[in-house]
Design a protein around this motif. Sequence first.
Motif, PDB file in Angstrom:
ATOM      1  N   THR A 249      44.975  37.224  46.758  1.00  0.00           N
ATOM      2  CA  THR A 249      43.674  37.655  46.248  1.00  0.00           C
ATOM      3  C   THR A 249      42.648  37.742  47.371  1.00  0.00           C
ATOM      4  O   THR A 249      41.650  38.458  47.238  1.00  0.00           O
ATOM      5  N   ARG A 316      37.179  43.311  43.284  1.00  0.00           N
ATOM      6  CA  ARG A 316      37.958  43.338  42.045  1.00  0.00           C
ATOM      7  C   ARG A 316      38.712  42.031  41.824  1.00  0.00           C
ATOM      8  O   ARG A 316      38.638  41.432  40.752  1.00  0.00           O
ATOM      9  N   TYR A 317      39.428  41.584  42.830  1.00  0.00           N
ATOM     10  CA  TYR A 317      40.251  40.388  42.665  1.00  0.00           C
ATOM     11  C   TYR A 317      39.441  39.109  42.851  1.00  0.00           C
ATOM     12  O   TYR A 317      39.687  38.108  42.173  1.00  0.00           O
ATOM     13  N   ALA A 320      37.553  38.506  39.650  1.00  0.00           N
ATOM     14  CA  ALA A 320      38.471  38.093  38.582  1.00  0.00           C
ATOM     15  C   ALA A 320      38.828  36.629  38.747  1.00  0.00           C
ATOM     16  O   ALA A 320      38.886  35.869  37.769  1.00  0.00           O
ATOM     17  N   SER A 323      35.791  34.570  37.770  1.00  0.00           N
ATOM     18  CA  SER A 323      35.623  34.615  36.318  1.00  0.00           C
ATOM     19  C   SER A 323      36.645  33.722  35.628  1.00  0.00           C
ATOM     20  O   SER A 323      36.323  33.008  34.669  1.00  0.00           O
ATOM     21  N   GLU A 497      43.874  38.984  37.069  1.00  0.00           N
ATOM     22  CA  GLU A 497      43.094  39.871  36.207  1.00  0.00           C
ATOM     23  C   GLU A 497      43.468  39.685  34.743  1.00  0.00           C
ATOM     24  O   GLU A 497      42.600  39.610  33.868  1.00  0.00           O
ATOM     25  N   ALA A 500      42.166  36.254  33.646  1.00  0.00           N
ATOM     26  CA  ALA A 500      40.714  36.256  33.444  1.00  0.00           C
ATOM     27  C   ALA A 500      40.353  36.959  32.137  1.00  0.00           C
ATOM     28  O   ALA A 500      39.490  36.495  31.379  1.00  0.00           O
ATOM     29  N   MET A 501      41.014  38.085  31.866  1.00  0.00           N
ATOM     30  CA  MET A 501      40.767  38.818  30.633  1.00  0.00           C
ATOM     31  C   MET A 501      41.090  37.944  29.420  1.00  0.00           C
ATOM     32  O   MET A 501      40.359  37.924  28.423  1.00  0.00           O
TER      33      MET A 501
END
Length: 774
Positions: A249, A316-317, A320, A323, A497, A500-501
């Motif tokens: 990451t 992006r990473y 994530a 988050s 990702e 995190a989602m």
Amino acid sequence: MSTDRDPLAVEDASAPSPEEAAPAEPGDAASPAAPADDTAAGTDGDGREGDGREAEDGERKEGSPAERPAPAAEAGAGASGGGSRSAAAEALAAAVRAVESGERPAASFFTGSSGGRRAPAAPVPESGAAPRPERATAPAPTAAAAPAPPPRPALHISAEGLDGVRQVLTAGGAPETLAGQVVGVLGEQAAEALRDDPWQLLAVPGVRPEQADGFARALLGPECGPGDERRGQALVGWLLERAALAGHTVLEASVLRTALGKQSVPEPDEALQSALAEGSVLVFQEALETPGTAARPEPDGSEEEVPVRLLLGLDRYAMAEESLADGLARLISTLGTEPAPAAAAGETVTDAEAVADGGEDGQEAGAASGTEAPTDSSPAASDAAPDWEAAAAAAPSPSAAELIRAVAASGLVTHSGGEAARAEPLALVLAARALGLRACAAAHTEDGKRRLVALGDPDAVTVTGLLSGQEGPGRDAEGALALDVLAVLDAPQLDVETAAMLVESLTDGTRLVLNGDPGVLWSAGPGRVFADVVAARACPAVVSRTPDAGPIGELVSGIGIGELTTVDAPGKEVVIVPVRDAGEAVHRTVQLVADSVPRAIGVPADHTQVITPGHGGAVGTRALNAALKERLNPGPGRFGGFDPGDRVAYVPAPGRMVPGTVVSADAAGLRLDCAGSPVVVPPERVGGTVRHGWAVTAHQAAGTRWPAAVVVLPGDAAQELTRSWIYTAFSRGERHLSVVHGVDQALPRAVAEIPAKERTTRLRSLLRAPQSEA
């Protein structure tokens, strides 16, 4: 050792081949920025070739792109390559080197906490940093969610716009067929963007630095040089994307500097500073912990500055990962927990070593950081708190009871174990439902879901189906999953990702259990979520005491602790087939699948899965699939290379492989049967998402099991083997395992000495930061 032509006559589960292994072919050498890891970039199927080998055009390459110098002509071209460094670049270089060496404290150059959070370099305006995302409250879309969404959605553009992109591509000597991908990545102004900065072509998947350099030379002429600021920025992003394909990451600044130097960037520090100033790359600082030491007080009463390392990553990473850390901390604090004892400072913790034994005393925990929380805050609970202790007393095993007690006291729990231990999180889910709570078990693959259903949960789901809303309870009015308890099985397959989602979809008060086998390969996407959560010791960690039964279970359990042992297999559950070269490996593999295993074990060919380290090479998936198709389902391949009855590996999204069988094809596309579910793959997507599936890589096989597995270890695979790869491949067979063995002593050496290929991530330090602050 028997010389019977029937491979199943060889029964020694650990003995290497008596013959010399074939000399290793040059594989993909690991670049500093994108080491040969469990995943690597690819161009012809799943988007994640996997298992440490990158395959293009069916062959292995001589080196990774980061190791290849730029062409000689370009290395000496342009005036920008020999200029002096800017003051900003000098400042960054000084910061990086001084902080990494410990000569100066991080506070001299950076602001922010030392717990691993983002710390912008002094020359970079703090306003350029993107804020961390908040938990989404809007309902999720109903379309199927991919585990790793693309950076930008594809855009619709006019015919004139596409023509403009094609003209620019043609002028630069690039194929016009890239126009659609270029627009999807660069947007409607793609043509203008490429004219201004030809190196933006590197953002298109599959484009390599030497190709982008040639494209830039054709468009810019003598203005093009290796020191062009635009080139440096593009290469920084490309190297970080390559690193993500290998599971990282973030990367250390020193690693990126070295990789840029190997790409003939004359001033790597200036390229890094430029990328930071543009905001395309974020910089972080992470404390370097030294075993057995702690921060010492200074004479003025302040604590001595802890040395840190500098990490750079794509927004992006990085976002994530932050988050995900925030979401996990929220779940922990909502219900309260007592963290497991922290590892010694600087201790290196492997997957197996990181799992903390969680007894009942350690699991019964109070609120974290002084936060009081009710025993159960779920909206579905009755006025009376659920009787978790009664549920634990009725559990089917001591380990299941331990897990139930841990979940009763904590919003986040990890649970480690093998295949037999999957029954324990399922027992938790069933017990929670009996208590009136909304509980769900989610697996990584459809096969994982099938196995949960077979264990007694007809309502089991896949992670993808749960996130998309196509499976499970759906979402509430605020967009959160309508759940009080969620058990995620196969958690090592979660990339940052997807994780995190998932966590951001859980409301306060939801209890989350991450279950997995710590010995298997990590996710196909970036991160090592399960291993980092366990290593951070921020929540109870329950280790199952339920072993996997039978010779295969015994063999795999030994591999998990670094021992390759001989097991007693009276029913030929485990068989070793020694081979001398690639040709014999292919021949023996076909013989096993088509004849020996069906005859001796009773498992038909369509229920036997071949697993090999990579796609390319003489014994890669392509070569094995060609040989197996010729034997098992010969045909002209009239449907884009496929015939009815062909076994295929369908990859609807990066990191997800769904086994299937070709049924037919028509104008709508290739029709597949995937475990009883009909799937139609549009013609334009067949080449990129479907490949023959008699043979797959271990990464593709992770999360799925078959009645029989044939693991092929050709001589040229020796350098690719790790304990986690072997553990994953050997544990895919339920009833039978054959090992086509041509790597000689490399097999026991990998099991004993090479646990896993490391990944650079931040989640572990992010989860530990709140503990240290408390």
